[in-house]
Structure formats: C-alpha cells, structure tokens
Design a protein around this motif. Structure first.
Motif, PDB file in Angstrom:
ATOM      1  N   LEU A 256     -67.948 -11.527  82.391  1.00  0.00           N
ATOM      2  CA  LEU A 256     -69.697 -11.140  82.561  1.00  0.00           C
ATOM      3  C   LEU A 256     -70.311 -12.492  83.124  1.00  0.00           C
TER       4      LEU A 256
ATOM      5  N   THR B 229     -76.103 -10.955  85.873  1.00  0.00           N
ATOM      6  CA  THR B 229     -75.122  -9.823  84.892  1.00  0.00           C
ATOM      7  C   THR B 229     -74.153  -9.280  85.668  1.00  0.00           C
TER       8      THR B 229
ATOM      9  N   SER C 298     -70.554  -3.366  78.819  1.00  0.00           N
ATOM     10  CA  SER C 298     -69.981  -4.918  78.885  1.00  0.00           C
ATOM     11  C   SER C 298     -70.182  -4.978  77.072  1.00  0.00           C
TER      12      SER C 298
ATOM     13  N   ALA D 239     -70.165  -8.370  75.786  1.00  0.00           N
ATOM     14  CA  ALA D 239     -70.830  -8.943  75.412  1.00  0.00           C
ATOM     15  C   ALA D 239     -72.343  -8.653  75.362  1.00  0.00           C
ATOM     16  N   SER D 240     -72.983  -7.669  76.824  1.00  0.00           N
ATOM     17  CA  SER D 240     -73.914  -7.226  76.808  1.00  0.00           C
ATOM     18  C   SER D 240     -74.797  -6.509  76.401  1.00  0.00           C
TER      19      SER D 240
ATOM     20  N   ARG E 173     -74.548  -3.272  78.106  1.00  0.00           N
ATOM     21  CA  ARG E 173     -75.063  -3.010  78.726  1.00  0.00           C
ATOM     22  C   ARG E 173     -74.203  -1.744  79.342  1.00  0.00           C
TER      23      ARG E 173
ATOM     24  N   ASP F  80     -75.896  -4.414  84.219  1.00  0.00           N
ATOM     25  CA  ASP F  80     -76.636  -4.098  84.278  1.00  0.00           C
ATOM     26  C   ASP F  80     -77.749  -2.804  84.182  1.00  0.00           C
TER      27      ASP F  80
END
Length: 964
Positions: free
Chosen positions: A400, A405, A434, A436-437, A439, A451
C-alpha cells in the motif's frame, strides 16, 4: 395538452408543463427492503428473510416504514418519485436464480399474501392519497439471469395459471398496486413488453386502472437484443399498443423515445388515442400520490429517516426471519459461554445487496455476541488467508503506497503494508482487503487501489479471479473489466490492463493461513459460531445466476477446521439463497439461517441464538440436497419439469415450511368437518391458500388441528395444512399449501385450531374443462377443476412432514368430454419436445418443435370427434436453417388407453419458396395456411379419443379445425 407534450410524457422522465401546473416527474424509486440508492436509510432484511416470518402484518409495518422514508427523501429532494418499484413477486422457482434474494417464496399464494402486506404498507392508510404507489415486478415467468433478455419461458396453461399468475393477481385484486413492470424475458415466444393479451388480462384483476412501466432499456431491447422487431419505431409502437404506458429507456434521455413514438404516429402505427390512454394512466398514478391536488395527509418531514421506531422494527424483522434448521446438539439457546469463537467471512462483517440503501449503522454477529455476553471472551477470525504477493518480473512485493491508496510493487520484504487478506467466495473468485487500511482492493480505475468499503455497484469492481500455475505462482484477473493485472515498469503501479498472455505472475507468500487462525481462536472455546454464506454482489445476483448450491470450498474447509477444534459448533448460514449443506449439517450441533438482514443482522441473529427471542422463522423456499433436485434452471414449466415443493419428487434437505423452535410441539391430530365433499363447479378464478383472517368460501372443509407444547418454553407455531393429491388424469401437485395460521402456545398448553380449507385449493387447470357461468373470461382455454378422488390433508413441521393426516374424498362428475369445432394447439394436456410460441407478433399462440429436439408432440385429451370427416390444421414454418422439411402427423387413441392410430402419412408444411430472403423466411413463420387431413370412418375409435399432433423440423401449428 398538445400531442407533442403528451408524447414526452411517455418517457420515464416526463418534463414539467408549467402552464398546466404539472411539475417534472419520473417513475421509479427502488424500495425493495428499504429506500435504495438515495443515501442513508433504514435497511430491512432482504425479502427472502422477511418471507421467513410468514407474517404479512409485519411486512405491512415494514412497508409503512419504507413509505415514510421515501416521503422523507422527497421532502429533502422533490425529484424523488413516490412511484416505488417494489415488491418483486416472481416466485422463487429455482434456487440457482441470481435474483432469488429479491423475491419471497416458491409458493405463489404465500408470495401473494406477503407482497400484499408489503404493498398495503407502501400504499398507506389515507382513503384517497397513497403514501407511495407500489409497482409489482417483473411480469411474467422471470427467474433466470442467464440470457435473461432473450430467453423464452415456456408456460403451458397449467404452469401459467397455477404457478405464475397468482403471485400477481393477489396484490392487484387487493387494490394496493398502482403499476406493474414487465420482465425482460419472453413468454411463449413473445417478449413481455409486447404481450398484449397478458397485459390486458392483468388489468382485469385490479379494481382500478393500473399503469405499466417498462424495465430499464427493455423497449430498445425488442430490437437490439431480442430482434423481435426490425426497427425501433415499429417496436415502440407495438409496446404502446400492447399496453406499456411509460418507457424506461436510454436513462434520462427522452429524445429517442419521443422521436420513435412521433415517427410511429406519422406512419399510422399508433394513434393519438393510444398516446392518450397511456398518458392518462401515468397521470392517474401521479394523482394517487396527492401531487395533482396538492394534498399531503402524511406530513412526513425530511428528518423521518432512521427513526428509533424504524430501528426497533428492523431488529424485530431481522430476528423473526432467523430459521433454526437443525438443533441436535443441545447447544441452543446459548448458555452464557465464557469463551465464544466467531469465525467466517460474516463473523464481524455485514454486507448488503444491489437494491439497498446505505445503513446508518451495522450490527455484526461478533459485536452482538459481545454486547449480549459482556463477560465472555469473544474471539474472531474471518478465515481469510493473509498473503503477500511478490512480482516475479520486478522482484518486489505489492504494498500500500503510504502517499495514497494505490498498490505499488515497492517492498523488498513482506511487512504489514504488503499484507492482503484473501477471502475466497468460490469459483476462483476472491476479494482482497488491505490489512493495513482495512479497505478492499478495487479495479474501478485501471490503477488498483485499496479504497473500497464494500463490494458493490452494478458491475462489482472489488472481485478478482485467481489463476494458479503449475509452479505455484498466481495471476489475477479483475472480474469487472475482464482485464488481467500487471505491474508497470518505472512507476511500479499495479494496473488492470494486461491480457491473459501478458498477465503478471506473483509468488504467493502466506503470512497466515486462514484455517490456522480459525483453529487458533477455536481452541478452548465453549462454542464456535461459523458464519459463512454469500456476498450478494458475488456469484449470484442480477445478471448472474449462481454456479451451484454448495458452499465455496474455502468455507467448507473453514467449517471442518472449526468443527475439529471446537467443543460445540453452530453453523450459521448468512445468505440470500438456500445451500446444499447436508454434510456440514450432519456434523453440526445446530444449523441456523439468516438472510442478509441489513443493519440489525447481528442483533437479530444473536437474539435467537441466545434465546432472548424464541425462533419463529420458517423456510419459504425449499433447500434441496443437490442442484439437480431443483430441476432445469431454464425450464419454466414447473409441472412438466417437476419443480418446487409442489411438483418436485426429490427428498429435500430442509423442506418448504421447515423451522424449529426451542420447545417440542406435538401435532396430536387432524380431523375434518366432513370426510366426503362434492367438487365445486369449475371456475377461472384461482383459489389461494387460506388464512383465518380471510373470508371462508362456501366450498370449504374445516380442518381441526390439535397441538400440544410438550416443552418448557413458549412457542409461536406455524400451523400449515397441506394437500397431497392422488394420481389423477390431469397431474395435480404432489403437495400444496392449502391453509395456514400462527398459534402461540404456552409450555404444556394443548389447543385445537380450526382452519378453513377451500376446496378450490385442490383444483388444477384443465384445458378441457368449461368454466361455470359467470366465471371471469381469461385468455387461456379451460378452467380450474377439482378432480374426484381421495386427497390426503396433512399437518407437520413442513410440507414434507406428515405428523397427522386425514383423508378427504371428493366426489363429482368424471372428466368432461369436449366436442370441439376448433382446438387451440397450445392448449394441450401433455407434450414432449415441443414448446408454445407466438402465432403473430401481436397476439395468439401456437406450438412448435423445441429447437434442441428436432421433433416433438402435443396431446389433446377427451375429445368427441364423432362425425368428423377431416381435421384442418393451421400451419406455418419456422425459419431454422439446416432443419429437415417441416411435417405434421396426427394420431388417435381411445382416451387414456390403447395404441395410437395414425391418420395417414405426415403432411408437409408449406415453406417459403426457393430464393426467399432470410426476412421472407422470418415472415413465413406468421404466414398461416391450412392443410387438411382426412379422417376415415374406421380411424375413429368409439367414444372419447385423445389426439396427438406430431411435429417434425420447423413445423408450427396454431389451430385444429374439426370438419364434420
């Protein structure tokens, strides 16, 4: 209004006419189970979940809440239409249908009752002004997404009258429907948007005028896809003449519709009277909402969205739709567990479908369990594999990008920025999230970005197909665009622009196996809830039928892992559809099902798991053991194809009406008010299954059902009487819902419930019957007729459970013998290798050979042909290249017995001459001619006879005339 102004009103987006005080208007606000596509709104359970309540009063309350929120949206934005496109009343004929989540039940009567309840709520309580104007979808015989806009649904008269029409007639007759939308498909060879006879009859069922609004782009599809008409002027004229009043075509651009109708007027294909009729119907629709009179008795403000009352109702609906399918291990209701493991893709995740609004909040299963058991250790594992993907070309891991994004091949070693959680939905389709996010990775643009909050959109952009190569590397295809992924040189960006040949290969580094994580959280748990099922935007949705009935292999492996590491395991199927979970259920302590129940899914399910709510859900659709048991997805003749619980002979996994409670209800007995009854007169009026709330017809028998709650908990029991028919000349359903109600029983209570069973529920559509005087005129020869015989009435936990029964003897005259002058070829009693087709592009029916068969036959029973000198056949050829010359042969036999006697050699069907163009050959299918077959005296058996028409090649037959 001028003629030009009236023509503009035929499009979905009608302009304002200020000098007449008419504002701009459009048809259609989606409101399937809440306000859709207009931002935040209360999201109620999917219709399949609402149907599991078997409670039309609850659906009326839900409909009223939805109508309130539609009016609130209109208060925010005056362009919001009060004409709502809901509900969907197509019966759930086949569990592989991609849009099954939108309907209610496989039973037409139950569908009609529930849809009527929802429509009552949408319609509102004011005697003159409707809160919203409901639109029934989709008329008619629509239940496959595979080639949905070009396939023809074969509906012999019995399937048409007994299975397809009743789900529409009920809500229309109740006077709570203001519009109907035809479906994309054809019926018996004619597109539904030009099916004048079907639309004309539809309007006879309602006590007031009903508008017909087209489905999106369906008018243009008459030419572009179906190729039923050669040009759009002709096709639009045909649709208007057939009864379509509002054209949903070319989105908001009304110009093509206006141009085509104007040209049709100039060519004399339609008249101003045709335009007036359609415009008046749409104006009447608008008048019902109070728009034209400026009346608003509802006074809904812009803030009437997500009210406390709607939240409570959403939770009630979610809980009441939960079905306990199996409970053999004594684990339910849960007993204050100290450690609970919740695993699977829906452990801590809620999704919604295409026809959904944006929920104001979400209650997940894990979250609801943590609320209900605050002292418990609630452990969560979604079962996804956590991986890092390394590009072989660039020798870098996808990561990422910290600046935005995007995914970039930039990492030299796997770390959190590279971790992707891979959820396998089956059929090699996955989503990538992801770590990490949190999303989802989306391919909405050619650059791949993490995203997305959810899978969604008309074309889902968040799904990928995985190709595993022999060396263990993988390539990825973006499903929405069909493009393969590769990493750009220089930028390192992951993009969807490759072909299969140039697709990037990635080494798959497993950071954490999903099953290992599941095993870890299940170890030492008192109970594990395994939440698996479908995402409504993946592998089964509008435009896409399901690939099969089984759970995805990854979900099955997740279940096996959880089961092996858990003391007790509950399989919670969270889905829009039935699943074949026989193996999984055999290993489970309990199995429960919930639909995607909207914002209150977690609370609704946990209310039942905990015992805070007694389980009341009952299946409104059969769960078959195998997809093959459900029949052919593309064959809509439920009678001949043996489909649904009524005609299906296979033993289901969980039958129609099945659902358990937390107590033991005994069906002590069933007695009838009369063991023998006289068959009522034949009629063209369908008799639905009865409820105590509906008036009892004169021709009815009272079934007294005695129930005993032998357990220690109260119960809200579904009491359903089903009828099993004997073998009869006209095939009757193997079983059919005849009457039902719900009864509350306290622990230890015994009660007898009386249900009026209308004798008309025993009837079948017999094309050889003559309706009694005064019966409404319908477009199909025949009538509903109750055949003499011994019928068995049963009660139990489902349609297949014969816990108590009683026999009912029906007396009456034998099957009628007809002395016809003309036989409609399509009004047959039996057939093979043949289908019903269109006699002309405007009206009428005929029979022809099924394209895959090359020969077929239809049979007409119980005919008096005494004195017949000849039979004249109205014939035409279908333009099918490469087929053998079309012929028709006739044969007779004594009714029901004996060998067939041919009436001479086959007769040739005249074809288009040599040198005919393809257009000439297409038109020849509608150029009907008569051929005559002599009937020698010695060929006629004594007494009533059966007549068989044997068709070969491209032969079409519309009528048989008896020459005496």
């Amino acid at each position: 209004m001028t003629l030009a102004e009236k023509v503009t009103f035929l499009h979905q987006h009608a302009p304002a006419v200020p000098r007449l005080g008419l504002a701009a208007f459009r048809t259609g606000t989606e409101a399937l189970h809440g306000v859709s596509w207009l931002g935040t709104a209360t999201v109620f359970p999917q219709p399949v979940g609402l149907a599991a309540t078997w409670d039309p009063d609850l659906l009326e309350r839900v409909g009223a809440a939805v109508a309130t929120e539609v009016r609130a949206k209109r208060a925010q934005d005056p362009t919001v239409s009060l004409n709502v496109w809901a509900p969907v009343v197509n019966t759930l004929r086949h569990p592989l249908w991609g849009r099954g989540e939108e309907g209610y039940s496989e039973d037409a009567d139950l569908t009609a009752v529930l849809a009527t309840g929802y429509c009552r709520g949408l319609r509102g309580t004011d005697p003159t002004v409707w809160a919203t104007v409901p639109t029934l979808k989709h008329y008619l015989a629509y239940s496959n997404e595979t080639d949905r806009a070009v396939t023809s649904s074969h509906l012999p008269p019995q399937a048409l009258r007994e299975h397809e029409l009743p789900s529409f007639t009920g809500p229309l007759a109740a006077g709570v429907v203001g519009a109907v939308m035809p479906s994309y498909n054809l019926v018996n060879g004619r597109p539904n948007h030009v099916a004048r006879e079907l639309l004309d009859e539809l309007r006879t069922w309602a006590p007031h005028e009903v508008a017909v609004v087209s489905d999106a782009q369906a008018p243009s599809n008459l030419v572009d896809g179906e190729r039923y008409h050669d040009d759009h002027v002709t096709s639009h004229a045909a649709a208007l003449r057939a009864g379509v009043d509002s054209f949903t075509d070319n989105s908001a651009d009304s110009a093509p519709t206006v141009e085509r109708i104007t040209a049709a007027l100039a060519a004399g294909l339609v008249t101003e009277a045709d335009v007036d009729r359609a415009v008046l119907r749409v104006l009447l629709l608008r008048e019902r909402t109070g728009e034209l009179a400026g009346a608003d008795p509802y006074g809904v403000g812009a803030d009437a969205i997500d009210t406390p009352e709607h939240r409570v109702l959403a939770r009630e609906a979610a809980g009441r739709g939960v079905v306990v399918l199996a409970d053999d291990g004594g684990v339910l209701p849960l007993r204050a567990p100290a450690v609970v493991a919740v695993v699977g893709p829906f452990a801590d995740h809620v999704v919604h479908d295409w026809y959904s609004g944006t929920p104001p909040y979400l209650s997940t299963v894990a979250g609801a369990l943590a609320e209900r058991y605050p002292d418990a250790d609630v452990r969560i594992a979604d079962g996804a594999d956590r991986v890092a993907l390394r590009s072989l070309v660039h020798d870098r891991y996808l990561a990422l990008d910290p600046r935005d994004t995007a995914l970039v091949a930039s990492a030299v070693a796997p770390d959190e920025a590279t971790w992707l959680d891979v959820t396998d939905w089956g059929d090699d389709v996955v989503t990538l999230r992801s770590a990490a996010s949190g999303r989802l990775v989306s391919g909405a643009s050619w650059t791949l970005r993490a995203d997305a909050d959810r899978v969604g959109g008309w074309v889902a952009q968040e799904t990928f197909r995985v190709r595993t190569h022999d060396d263990g590397t993988v390539s990825l295809q973006h499903v929405g665009s069909g493009r393969w992924l590769r990493v750009q040189h220089g930028s390192g960006l992951l993009v969807a622009e490759a072909s299969e040949r140039t697709a990037e290969r990635f080494a798959r580094h497993v950071v954490r196996a999903g099953t290992a994580h599941v095993a870890e959280v299940c170890a030492g748990a008192d109970v594990v809830v395994v939440a698996v099922g479908n995402d409504p935007h993946v592998a089964g949705r509008e435009t896409e039928d399901r690939p099969g009935l089984e759970l995805p292999p990854a979900s099955r492996e997740l279940w096996r892992t959880a089961r092996a590491h858990a003391r007790a395991a509950v399989l919670a199927v969270v889905s829009s559809y039935p699943y074949a979970v026989g193996d999984e259920a055999a290993a489970a302590d309990a199995v429960v099902w919930t639909c995607h129940a909207g914002q209150e899914l977690g609370h609704g399910l946990v209310d039942v798991l905990s015992g805070d709510r007694e389980p009341t859900g009952r299946l409104a659709q059969t769960w078959w053991r195998r997809a093959e048991d459900a029949g052919d997805l593309l064959d809509h003749d439920v009678v001949g194809n043996g489909q649904t619980y009524r005609w299906g002979a296979a033993e289901p996994l969980y039958a129609f009406g099945h659902g358990l409670s937390y107590t033991r209800v005994e069906h002590v007995g069933l007695t009838l008010s009369a063991p023998t009854v006289e068959a009522p007169e034949p009629t063209t009026v369908h008799t639905p299954a009865a409820r105590p709330e509906t008036p009892r017809p004169e021709a009815a028998v009272v079934a007294s059902v005695t129930l005993h709650n032998a357990g220690g908990r109260p119960v809200d029991e579904l009491v359903a009487v089903h009828v099993q028919a004997p073998a009869l000349p006209v095939p009757a359903p193997l079983r059919r819902l005849a009457a039902w109600t719900r009864v509350a029983l306290a622990p230890g209570e015994t009660r007898t419930v009386d249900l009026g069973v209308p004798l008309g529920t025993l009837a079948v559509w017999d094309v050889g019957a003559t309706p009694a005087p005064g019966s409404p005129v319908v477009g199909t020869p025949g009538a509903f007729r109750v055949q003499p015989g011994t019928y068995r009435l049963t009660v139990g936990r489902s349609a297949h459970d014969d816990a108590a029964n009683a026999d009912l003897v029906v007396t009456g005259p034998p099957a009628p013998v007809r002395r016809p002058d003309v036989l409609e070829a399509h009004a047959f009693h039996a057939y093979a290798g043949a289908v019903t087709s269109d006699r002309s592009r405007a009206a009428g029916s005929c029979v022809e050979v099924l394209p895959s068969a090359h020969r077929g036959w239809v049979r007409h029973d119980r005919l008096d042909l005494a004195g017949a000198r000849a039979l004249r056949l109205e014939v035409a050829p279908r333009a099918l290249p490469g087929w053998s010359a079309p012929t028709v042969a006739l044969a007779l036999r004594p009714t029901g017995t004996g060998a067939w006697r041919p009436l001479g050699p086959p007769v040739a069907v005249p074809e288009a001459g040599d040198g005919a163009t393809p257009a000439d050959r297409r038109e020849a299918a509608y150029a009907w001619r008569w051929v005559e077959v002599p009937v020698p005296d010695e060929a006629l058996p004594a007494g009533p006879v059966d007549l068989r028409l044997e068709l070969v090649g491209a032969a079409r037959v519309a009528r048989v005339e008896v020459v005496r």
